[in-house]
Design an enzyme around this catalytic site. Structure first.
Site, PDB file in Angstrom:
ATOM      1  N   ARG A 241       0.826  -1.217   0.000  1.00 56.33           N
ATOM      2  CA  ARG A 241       0.000   0.000   0.000  1.00 56.33           C
ATOM      3  C   ARG A 241       0.856   1.261   0.000  1.00 56.33           C
ATOM      4  O   ARG A 241       0.457   2.295  -0.541  1.00 56.33           O
ATOM      5  CB  ARG A 241      -0.940  -0.027   1.210  1.00 56.33           C
ATOM      6  CG  ARG A 241      -2.105  -0.981   1.005  1.00 56.33           C
ATOM      7  CD  ARG A 241      -2.860  -1.323   2.250  1.00 56.33           C
ATOM      8  NE  ARG A 241      -3.830  -2.386   1.937  1.00 56.33           N
ATOM      9  CZ  ARG A 241      -4.201  -3.349   2.750  1.00 56.33           C
ATOM     10  NH1 ARG A 241      -3.691  -3.404   3.980  1.00 56.33           N
ATOM     11  NH2 ARG A 241      -5.059  -4.277   2.372  1.00 56.33           N
ATOM     12  N   VAL A 360      -6.685  -1.614  -6.284  1.00 60.48           N
ATOM     13  CA  VAL A 360      -5.677  -2.642  -5.988  1.00 60.48           C
ATOM     14  C   VAL A 360      -5.140  -2.518  -4.561  1.00 60.48           C
ATOM     15  O   VAL A 360      -5.270  -1.478  -3.922  1.00 60.48           O
ATOM     16  CB  VAL A 360      -4.503  -2.572  -6.987  1.00 60.48           C
ATOM     17  CG1 VAL A 360      -4.991  -2.860  -8.393  1.00 60.48           C
ATOM     18  CG2 VAL A 360      -3.803  -1.209  -6.925  1.00 60.48           C
ATOM     19  N   GLU A 361      -4.520  -3.602  -4.087  1.00 60.11           N
ATOM     20  CA  GLU A 361      -3.976  -3.693  -2.720  1.00 60.11           C
ATOM     21  C   GLU A 361      -5.044  -3.432  -1.659  1.00 60.11           C
ATOM     22  O   GLU A 361      -4.768  -2.899  -0.589  1.00 60.11           O
ATOM     23  CB  GLU A 361      -2.802  -2.720  -2.514  1.00 60.11           C
ATOM     24  CG  GLU A 361      -1.669  -2.855  -3.508  1.00 60.11           C
ATOM     25  CD  GLU A 361      -0.941  -4.186  -3.381  1.00 60.11           C
ATOM     26  OE1 GLU A 361      -0.494  -4.511  -2.285  1.00 60.11           O
ATOM     27  OE2 GLU A 361      -0.824  -4.889  -4.393  1.00 60.11           O
ATOM     28  N   GLY A 362      -6.257  -3.800  -1.975  1.00 57.37           N
ATOM     29  CA  GLY A 362      -7.384  -3.532  -1.089  1.00 57.37           C
ATOM     30  C   GLY A 362      -8.086  -2.264  -1.538  1.00 57.37           C
ATOM     31  O   GLY A 362      -7.461  -1.205  -1.644  1.00 57.37           O
TER      32      GLY A 362
END
Length: 379
Positions: A241, A360-362
């Site tokens: 993140r 992306v990445e949560g």
């Protein structure tokens, strides 16, 4: 935490800018249209020491920290979000193996990734398992000295080029406790590629479906113990993140530069449009949001480098920076008017590239869940 870049950080920024100007800028617009990824560019970045910045020198890295890493990611993203993501994703197996791998795994896999001689990938998501990572269905069954893996993975960045892939699969009970992590090598029998996603942006960075049909993976390729997979994945995502947020800063910075330059050159009603309050205030807001995001990213990177808890700050940085990038790039298109909606200027590409960073990445909704949960857990 220093607000002035160190000499090393300044040198890294200049080194990356020179690479971008010489190697990326002449190619990127055409390669985006053709959806072409160039592994040789990752190799060249590796030769400059830019693909293994936070990895110890003992394993072929630069032995620096995330404060240095985000500098390179930011500068790459200002030219190509696709290649900044590729570098960041190649970094994920390095982060995972450096933290959780045994010495044999570190020596075997990290150096090639850190030096740009191999490309890395990270595979967690499935059709039924996105934000709910604990619901994944890909299965790894122990059979003697091997695990036999069956399942399908989605949304795997550069999965078609990856030499070393960290795969999350179920080895036990339902939920997060039954997940384990494995090192998958390109060419393993039964490991094939499905469709390549047709995306809105980041076309140089391919996004793949991966299919596993009775893939035999040696037990020695398991990372950590059975059941450690979810912890490994979440730790990697915290680090990821920060790099995604840094990429958002890079995109927004590039978009703002184009908008400012255009506003000073474009004349309407006898004067540059930058002199109109509507445009001037818009640029002021864009710049303020950009600087605020950059400070959040630097803070998260500093905490990680200090060995302090950084999960909340990484989520905050990712949330704010990617929302900021979407707003700034959209406003940049607006400043350019009709020209901004054409491919004659890069701001339309920046806007398309910024959107995926909110996912992306949560997703950013997940980031809010993380932040809120961590805040209330302190009570």
């Amino acid at each position: 935490m220093e607000f002035q870049e160190t000499t090393v950080q300044q040198e890294l920024r200049e080194l990356t800018r020179k690479f971008v100007k010489k190697e990326l800028m002449p190619l990127i617009e055409n390669d985006e249209r053709e959806e072409r990824f160039r592994p040789d560019l990752i190799q060249k970045l590796g030769q400059l020491g830019l693909t293994g910045i936070p990895v110890p020198e003992a394993y072929g890295g630069s032995g620096l920290g995330y404060q240095e890493y985000i500098v390179a990611i930011e500068e790459l993203a200002a030219a190509s979000s696709g290649y900044s993501i590729s570098v960041a994703v190649t970094g994920l197996p390095q982060v995972i193996l450096n933290l959780f791998g045994n010495e044999e795994q570190k020596k075997k896999y990290i150096p090639a990734l850190a030096q740009g001689n191999a490309i890395g990938a990270f595979s967690l998501s499935e059709a039924s398992s996105g934000s709910d990572a604990g619901s994944l269905r890909t299965v790894a069954k122990r059979s003697g000295d091997f695990y036999v893996i069956n399942g399908t993975k989605l949304w795997v960045t550069q999965g078609d080029f990856a030499n070393t892939l960290i795969l999350l699969a179920r080895t036990g009970e339902n939920g997060t406790r039954g997940i384990s992590a494995f090192i998958i090598e390109k060419g393993m029998e039964g490991f094939t590629y499905g469709k390549r996603e047709k995306k809105m942006g980041c076309h140089t960075s391919h996004t793949m479906e991966l299919i596993f049909q009775n893939v035999k993976v040696p037990v020695k390729n398991r990372v950590g113990q059975e059941g450690d997979g979810f912890k490994i994945a979440m730790t990697a995502l915290d680090s990821g993140r920060i790099t995604i947020a840094a990429g958002a800063v890079g995109i927004a910075k590039a978009a703002l530069e184009v908008a400012v330059q255009h506003s000073c050159q474009r004349e309407q009603f006898g004067k540059p449009i930058s002199e109109f309050q509507g445009i001037s205030f818009m640029l002021a807001d864009m710049a303020t949001q950009l600087h605020a995001a950059k400070l959040l990213v630097q803070r998260a990177a500093w905490l990680k480098d200090q060995g302090k808890p950084f999960s909340t700050e990484a989520a905050m940085a990712k949330l704010f920076a990617t929302d900021m990038a979407m707003k700034v790039t959209t406003d940049a298109v607006q400043v350019l008017g009709g020209s901004g909606y054409t491919q004659d200027f890069p701001v339309e590409r920046y806007m398309r590239e910024a959107k995926v960073l909110q996912i992306v990445e949560g997703t950013n909704q997940v980031q809010r869940m993380i932040i809120g949960r961590n805040l209330t857990a302190r009570q």
